[in-house]
Write a protein that holds these residues in place. Sequence first.
Motif, PDB file in Angstrom:
ATOM      1  N   LEU A 101       1.345   5.735  -8.282  1.00 49.61           N
ATOM      2  CA  LEU A 101       1.743   6.996  -9.198  1.00 49.61           C
ATOM      3  C   LEU A 101       0.685   7.873  -8.795  1.00 49.61           C
ATOM      4  N   SER A 102      -0.178   8.090  -8.116  1.00 48.86           N
ATOM      5  CA  SER A 102      -1.059   8.579  -7.877  1.00 48.86           C
ATOM      6  C   SER A 102      -0.549   9.968  -6.656  1.00 48.86           C
ATOM      7  N   LEU A 103       0.578   9.029  -5.875  1.00 47.18           N
ATOM      8  CA  LEU A 103       1.072   8.905  -4.515  1.00 47.18           C
ATOM      9  C   LEU A 103       2.332   9.802  -4.797  1.00 47.18           C
ATOM     10  N   LEU A 104       3.281   9.452  -6.415  1.00 44.18           N
ATOM     11  CA  LEU A 104       3.869   9.921  -6.825  1.00 44.18           C
ATOM     12  C   LEU A 104       4.122  10.970  -6.795  1.00 44.18           C
ATOM     13  N   VAL A 105       3.201  11.765  -7.356  1.00 36.31           N
ATOM     14  CA  VAL A 105       3.165  12.982  -8.200  1.00 36.31           C
ATOM     15  C   VAL A 105       2.350  13.978  -6.914  1.00 36.31           C
ATOM     16  N   VAL A 106       2.135  13.252  -6.189  1.00 38.69           N
ATOM     17  CA  VAL A 106       1.669  14.526  -5.106  1.00 38.69           C
ATOM     18  C   VAL A 106       2.638  15.062  -4.298  1.00 38.69           C
ATOM     19  N   PHE A 107       3.438  13.579  -3.904  1.00 33.96           N
ATOM     20  CA  PHE A 107       4.794  13.817  -3.514  1.00 33.96           C
ATOM     21  C   PHE A 107       6.103  14.619  -3.568  1.00 33.96           C
ATOM     22  N   LYS A 108       6.093  14.071  -5.041  1.00 39.16           N
ATOM     23  CA  LYS A 108       6.694  14.852  -5.462  1.00 39.16           C
ATOM     24  C   LYS A 108       6.480  17.038  -5.856  1.00 39.16           C
ATOM     25  N   ASP A 109       5.586  16.855  -6.285  1.00 39.99           N
ATOM     26  CA  ASP A 109       5.308  18.100  -5.580  1.00 39.99           C
ATOM     27  C   ASP A 109       5.220  18.926  -4.098  1.00 39.99           C
ATOM     28  N   ILE A 110       4.785  18.256  -2.921  1.00 39.31           N
ATOM     29  CA  ILE A 110       4.573  18.871  -2.281  1.00 39.31           C
ATOM     30  C   ILE A 110       6.408  19.029  -0.877  1.00 39.31           C
ATOM     31  N   LEU A 111       7.122  17.711  -1.227  1.00 42.13           N
ATOM     32  CA  LEU A 111       8.282  17.792  -0.418  1.00 42.13           C
ATOM     33  C   LEU A 111       9.074  18.543  -0.724  1.00 42.13           C
ATOM     34  N   PRO A 112       9.215  18.637   0.489  1.00 42.08           N
ATOM     35  CA  PRO A 112      10.361  19.992   0.260  1.00 42.08           C
ATOM     36  C   PRO A 112      11.662  20.062  -0.629  1.00 42.08           C
ATOM     37  N   GLY A 113      12.831  20.717  -0.636  1.00 36.62           N
ATOM     38  CA  GLY A 113      14.291  20.133  -1.399  1.00 36.62           C
ATOM     39  C   GLY A 113      15.341  20.729   0.101  1.00 36.62           C
ATOM     40  N   TYR A 114      14.816  20.430   1.175  1.00 33.12           N
ATOM     41  CA  TYR A 114      15.703  20.481   2.030  1.00 33.12           C
ATOM     42  C   TYR A 114      15.079  19.375   3.003  1.00 33.12           C
ATOM     43  N   ALA A 129     -14.359   3.021 -10.387  1.00 29.43           N
ATOM     44  CA  ALA A 129     -14.465   4.346 -10.796  1.00 29.43           C
ATOM     45  C   ALA A 129     -14.724   4.986 -10.032  1.00 29.43           C
ATOM     46  N   ALA A 130     -15.166   4.373  -8.374  1.00 30.27           N
ATOM     47  CA  ALA A 130     -15.433   5.055  -7.521  1.00 30.27           C
ATOM     48  C   ALA A 130     -14.265   5.452  -6.942  1.00 30.27           C
ATOM     49  N   LEU A 131     -13.503   4.753  -6.768  1.00 26.35           N
ATOM     50  CA  LEU A 131     -12.154   5.177  -6.064  1.00 26.35           C
ATOM     51  C   LEU A 131     -11.525   5.405  -7.089  1.00 26.35           C
ATOM     52  N   LYS A 132     -11.068   5.801  -8.387  1.00 30.28           N
ATOM     53  CA  LYS A 132     -10.701   6.831  -9.223  1.00 30.28           C
ATOM     54  C   LYS A 132     -11.116   8.185  -8.368  1.00 30.28           C
ATOM     55  N   GLN A 133     -12.418   7.912  -8.817  1.00 32.08           N
ATOM     56  CA  GLN A 133     -12.777   9.698  -8.690  1.00 32.08           C
ATOM     57  C   GLN A 133     -12.787  10.046  -6.561  1.00 32.08           C
ATOM     58  N   GLN A 134     -12.170   9.109  -6.149  1.00 34.18           N
ATOM     59  CA  GLN A 134     -12.148   9.487  -5.045  1.00 34.18           C
ATOM     60  C   GLN A 134     -10.061   9.653  -4.898  1.00 34.18           C
ATOM     61  N   MET A 135      -9.772   8.737  -4.888  1.00 32.68           N
ATOM     62  CA  MET A 135      -8.395   9.770  -5.349  1.00 32.68           C
ATOM     63  C   MET A 135      -7.945  10.689  -6.069  1.00 32.68           C
ATOM     64  N   ALA A 136      -8.572  10.939  -7.037  1.00 34.55           N
ATOM     65  CA  ALA A 136      -9.026  12.355  -7.998  1.00 34.55           C
ATOM     66  C   ALA A 136      -8.974  13.112  -6.970  1.00 34.55           C
ATOM     67  N   LEU A 137     -10.415  13.603  -6.461  1.00 35.55           N
ATOM     68  CA  LEU A 137     -10.077  14.444  -5.301  1.00 35.55           C
ATOM     69  C   LEU A 137      -8.907  14.274  -4.379  1.00 35.55           C
ATOM     70  N   ALA A 138      -8.637  13.683  -3.397  1.00 36.16           N
ATOM     71  CA  ALA A 138      -7.655  13.453  -2.498  1.00 36.16           C
ATOM     72  C   ALA A 138      -6.474  14.005  -2.826  1.00 36.16           C
ATOM     73  N   ALA A 139      -5.638  13.405  -4.085  1.00 39.56           N
ATOM     74  CA  ALA A 139      -5.044  14.090  -4.641  1.00 39.56           C
ATOM     75  C   ALA A 139      -5.131  15.425  -4.843  1.00 39.56           C
ATOM     76  N   GLN A 140      -6.641  15.894  -5.112  1.00 42.17           N
ATOM     77  CA  GLN A 140      -6.693  17.708  -5.980  1.00 42.17           C
ATOM     78  C   GLN A 140      -6.322  18.249  -4.681  1.00 42.17           C
ATOM     79  N   HIS A 141      -7.154  17.902  -3.821  1.00 39.16           N
ATOM     80  CA  HIS A 141      -6.998  18.805  -2.178  1.00 39.16           C
ATOM     81  C   HIS A 141      -5.750  18.467  -1.879  1.00 39.16           C
ATOM     82  N   VAL A 142      -4.975  17.581  -1.635  1.00 36.67           N
ATOM     83  CA  VAL A 142      -3.866  17.767  -0.997  1.00 36.67           C
ATOM     84  C   VAL A 142      -2.930  19.021  -2.178  1.00 36.67           C
ATOM     85  N   LEU A 143      -2.807  18.665  -3.294  1.00 36.54           N
ATOM     86  CA  LEU A 143      -1.479  19.368  -4.126  1.00 36.54           C
ATOM     87  C   LEU A 143      -2.678  21.154  -3.955  1.00 36.54           C
ATOM     88  N   ALA A 144      -3.149  20.861  -3.615  1.00 35.26           N
ATOM     89  CA  ALA A 144      -4.374  22.811  -3.368  1.00 35.26           C
ATOM     90  C   ALA A 144      -4.237  23.315  -2.205  1.00 35.26           C
TER      91      ALA A 144
END
Length: 422
Positions: A101-114, A56-71
């Motif tokens: 899976l979390s890294l996949l969602v983050v990279f698909k969002d922030i990777l540039p198209g070039y 549960a604690a790891l899930k929370q930390q991963m969610a926060l990290a992904a949210q910060h990177v996407l923001a």
Amino acid sequence: AKEAAAAAAEEGRQQQIAAAKQQQKAKAASALAQPDGLPPALLSLMSIRDQEQRRAALKQQMALAAQHVLAEPDKHVGPGLKLLLVCAGDNDGQMVRLALLSLLVVFKDILPGYRIRSLTDEEKEMRVSKEVQALREFEAALLRAYQAYLKTLLAATGPATTGKRALDSNNNCGSIPTARVAVRCMGQLLVSRPGFNYSSDLLQALVPLMASSDAQVQEAACGAIRQLLQEDVQAKTSVEAVQLVADLVRKRQCSLSPRVVGCLLVLQFEQVTPTSQGGEGVGSRLGKKAACKAAKARKKPDLERDFAEAEAVPDVKELALLQSQMLEALFEIFFRVLKHCNASMSNKAAKDSNRAASGRQAGTRRNSTADSRGALSPPWPAAKVHRKFPLLQPVLQGLGRYSHLISVEYFNDLTMVLQKVT
């Protein structure tokens, strides 16, 4: 007075040396307190013994990290992705899959198209604005994290490559379920960013998995290649994919699942000049003019190529050349499978003839069933044909779909091979 000043200076120098040593000891102690460079957010979780609480604690930390990177990717790409990568190397298989899976969602969002280009020595020495320098640092950090993620995915696919199905009670990270998730992640990365860095590495990792003994891994790999061939506008990655599949068919001696060749039948060749329209077809070699144009295109300055890629509009001549190369690799697969079937049937016919001849010499009457048409006379049951030649059906479907695009000079060879097979 001079001696007193010299003594004071020496004492001050000794104090600076002692302070530096103390600072080094503090850094060493901090490194020991953070094993393997763990982020501070994960240090407090090391003391948790209960598995459910830790998850549960790891899930929370991963969610926060992904949210910060996407923001705010430019601010949190370093520490946020590092935390997720550390979680992807955990001993708990469930957390590993969630981190992948979390890294996949983050990279698909922030990777540039070039494609991120490496800076030359001259560019590194040039003075640039703060915005440009910040962009360079962001791209460098992003590329390092992406490379580390790909290495993690490749390591996780080990059980799918070796075919080992040793699952432990804790579902550790080396299990088949983790390998299935890793293959799906690689496939989605390749489809979403086919022109980004390391796309060739992704292809070289995915194509061999099309022959995996695990049905889900094989289906995920074949599905990713099929979707790539359908959606790749530039066609550069698709050419490499078809060529790698042709190499796989050659190495495995046509002993593959029908879906390996079936996923290639979604190809659309719009720029290839068919023979029926007076063109030379894909079977003929390029002329000198086409070769010179291709060489000039390869010699374009890096800046011009970058601008051309940024426009995201494929060049018609280059696209025609790439599709011709794709069609050549596709028909290489077709001819290889047909020749493999013909050789197998000829060997079977020769064995039947020898067996019949030895029977007649012994005085027994045996009706030889082998004739000049090959081993399929009398006809085999369909199930036996599919089992012995699994790639024959998709190859025949591909011939019916693409044979009008090849050169006329190849039709005689194709007809002869088909006559021997049938």
